[in-house]
Motif scaffolding. Structure first.
Motif, mmCIF file in Angstrom:
data_model
loop_
_atom_site.group_PDB
_atom_site.id
_atom_site.type_symbol
_atom_site.label_atom_id
_atom_site.label_comp_id
_atom_site.label_asym_id
_atom_site.label_seq_id
_atom_site.Cartn_x
_atom_site.Cartn_y
_atom_site.Cartn_z
ATOM 1 N N ARG A 245 0.759 -1.059 -0.066
ATOM 2 C CA ARG A 245 0.014 -0.003 0.141
ATOM 3 C C ARG A 245 0.914 1.227 -0.057
ATOM 4 N N GLU A 246 2.253 1.024 0.667
ATOM 5 C CA GLU A 246 2.709 2.301 0.532
ATOM 6 C C GLU A 246 3.837 2.226 -0.584
ATOM 7 N N GLY A 247 3.745 1.448 -1.550
ATOM 8 C CA GLY A 247 4.480 1.676 -2.643
ATOM 9 C C GLY A 247 5.537 1.076 -2.706
ATOM 10 N N ARG A 248 6.018 0.084 -1.813
ATOM 11 C CA ARG A 248 7.140 -0.402 -1.538
ATOM 12 C C ARG A 248 7.563 -1.761 -2.380
ATOM 13 N N ARG A 249 8.545 -2.207 -2.857
ATOM 14 C CA ARG A 249 8.459 -3.218 -3.625
ATOM 15 C C ARG A 249 8.477 -4.646 -2.534
ATOM 16 N N VAL A 250 7.991 -5.802 -2.850
ATOM 17 C CA VAL A 250 7.561 -6.832 -2.003
ATOM 18 C C VAL A 250 7.750 -7.902 -2.830
ATOM 19 N N MET A 251 8.348 -9.008 -2.153
ATOM 20 C CA MET A 251 8.104 -10.464 -2.746
ATOM 21 C C MET A 251 7.717 -11.349 -1.783
ATOM 22 N N THR A 252 6.531 -11.988 -2.281
ATOM 23 C CA THR A 252 6.021 -12.996 -1.079
ATOM 24 C C THR A 252 6.433 -14.467 -1.150
ATOM 25 N N TYR A 253 6.459 -15.309 -0.504
ATOM 26 C CA TYR A 253 6.852 -16.821 -0.710
ATOM 27 C C TYR A 253 5.948 -17.490 0.374
ATOM 28 N N GLY A 254 5.639 -18.929 -0.081
ATOM 29 C CA GLY A 254 4.965 -19.535 0.904
ATOM 30 C C GLY A 254 4.070 -20.709 0.273
ATOM 31 N N VAL A 255 3.191 -21.399 1.052
ATOM 32 C CA VAL A 255 2.477 -22.404 0.099
ATOM 33 C C VAL A 255 1.000 -21.736 -0.295
ATOM 34 N N SER A 256 0.876 -20.592 0.302
ATOM 35 C CA SER A 256 -0.333 -19.857 -0.092
ATOM 36 C C SER A 256 -0.564 -19.658 -1.556
#
Length: 471
Positions: A245-256
């Motif tokens: 939401r803040e416009g930051r770069r994010v990469m998520t990981y998991g079984v989701s």
């Protein structure tokens, strides 16, 4: 650099390097946090010395790397020293801190000295309530196997390496401690947050403040870098959403299913773990490791995401992770005595304990799992007593020790015996033994041929497996 080791909530921006610190002296150099940093400084060729009262097994290696080791504390230890490095546990009344102030020496918190060592490198900083040591170690192995020669400082010793070391590559991998807010000192190129669960509330005061601490850590990430965050934990999933939401770069990981790096077909057994990986819906291939435990798979997935973020080929990522041989005190087999396998495991938070106990029970079958548990810190043992007892109830038998709480006074009626009473096991499967020297005998009395004994909890319990193996 703000020369106040108690001010741990502000990032460091002064550009000091490790070489700027002159001769560096480490107080409590054998401890898990300080040891890796001291080894990095020594292998980097920086004049280093330190004091340690406990006979930790890592000390001879530090001396082989050139560090001068003192086996007592004293003002003479500071002769020729320019910078003194201490942990949060070392207060202003310590005799060497007082002497350093009188001599006008630079005094730094461990996090400041680590930040200085990272200056000029692309730092990959790993934090989280649990799993950060293994995640850091897997990431180091992955980069090293690909020939990227990282520098690193970790809170645990890798089976085929050490707690820290100087490399010539551009990357610097470090485990960051949230317990005292010192992780807020860093400005990572890549930040990794494995999970956010209730812990260290004596420092933060509330779960909301703890979550905000992790958010501040992630916001310190270089705008050209990325925050890598687990999608499977409620705390980190909320963090990822807030950062986006803040416009930051994010990469998520998991079984989701909605994770950027998604694990599927995860299997765990005595031969290790295997899982398939996709990135934003595109199949990449399979990762296999020789260590069992689905939680280890999740830790390694953070390394997969890190490798992808810095542009590594998936084949190199998978090969590097597959070569990982483990971390000492993480599912570490120490030997066998009279048909009983003896392991050591660092887990002391209820979540990591549940995961470790489940994995160790797999390894113990068809035998039983006997846990020798040393609770860590009085305040957290009291706060988490129901959760700790629930985790220990997953074992077949438990030998409970008195709480390891240096510098704390345990309130009457809140000792290790009270924790053991709350464990839901038959009375004959629970033994409270406050005397250190008696613990090996009590554990072996519970065991029979084919069983598995694991020492678990606060760092000193890692000294017990050898005593148990002596029979």
């Amino acid at each position: 650099m703000a020369n106040d080791p108690n001010n741990l909530a502000s990032p460091i921006d002064d550009g000091l390097t490790a070489e700027d610190l002159g001769h560096v002296y480490f107080i409590g150099v054998g401890g898990v946090g300080m040891n890796g940093l001291a080894r990095l400084y020594a292998t980097r060729g920086i004049a280093s010395s330190g004091a340690e009262l406990t006979d930790w097994p890592n000390l001879p290696e530090l001396e082989r790397q050139g560090l001068t080791l003192h086996r007592s504390h004293g003002v003479d230890n500071l002769d020729g020293v320019d910078t003194v490095v201490r942990s949060t546990a070392i207060n202003d009344d310590h005799l060497e801190i007082r002497a350093a102030r009188e001599r006008g020496l630079r005094i730094m918190h461990r996090s400041e000295a680590l930040a200085a060592a990272m200056t000029g490198r692309k730092s990959i900083v790993v934090t989280g309530t649990h799993g950060k040591t293994t995640t850091t170690a897997i990431t180091v192995q992955m980069l090293a196997h690909a020939g990227l020669d990282p520098s690193f400082v970790n809170g645990g010793e890798m089976i085929d390496s050490y707690t820290g070391g100087h490399g010539q590559g551009e990357y610097f991998v470090a485990e960051a401690d949230e317990s005292d807010r010192s992780f807020l000192r860093y400005r990572p190129f890549i930040s990794v947050v494995t999970n956010i669960d209730a812990d260290h509330l004596n420092v933060y005061g509330s779960m909301e403040a703890l979550e905000e601490g992790f958010a501040r850590f992630a916001r310190h990430t270089d705008p050209e870098g990325v925050s890598i965050v687990c999608a499977d934990n409620a705390g980190t999933a909320a963090l990822a959403e807030a950062l986006r939401r803040e416009g930051r770069r994010v990469m998520t990981y998991g079984v989701s299913a909605d994770a950027d790096v998604t694990l599927s077909n995860v299997t765990s057994g005595r031969d290790g773990i295997h899982y398939d990986v996709s990135y934003q819906g595109h199949d990449l291939g399979t990762v296999s490791m020789g260590m069992p435990g689905k939680h280890i798979a999740l830790n390694s997935a953070a390394a997969v995401a890190t490798g992808l973020a810095i542009g590594m080929e998936f084949s190199d990522i998978a090969k590097g992770i597959g070569a990982f041989s483990g971390v000492k005190r993480r599912f570490e087999k120490r030997g066998t005595v009279d048909g009983v396998a003896v392991y050591d495991e660092y887990a002391y938070h209820p979540t990591s304990m549940r995961e470790a106990i489940a994995t160790l029970k797999e390894a113990a079958r068809p035998g039983r799992l006997i846990v020798v548990f040393l609770p860590y810190r009085g305040y957290r043992t009291i706060q988490m007593r129901p959760e700790l007892a629930e985790a220990l109830s997953g074992a077949d038998a438990v030998v409970g020790m008195e709480i390891f709480a240096p510098g704390e006074d345990i309130p009457e009626g809140n000792g290790g015996d009270v924790l053991l009473d709350a464990v839901e096991l038959p009375d004959e499967a629970k033994v409270f033994e406050p005397e250190w020297d008696e613990v090996p005998r009590r554990a072996l009395e519970l065991a029979r041929d084919g069983d598995l004994i694991v020492t678990m909890g606060a760092p000193p319990v890692s000294l017990l497996p050898d005593r148990i193996l002596e029979g």
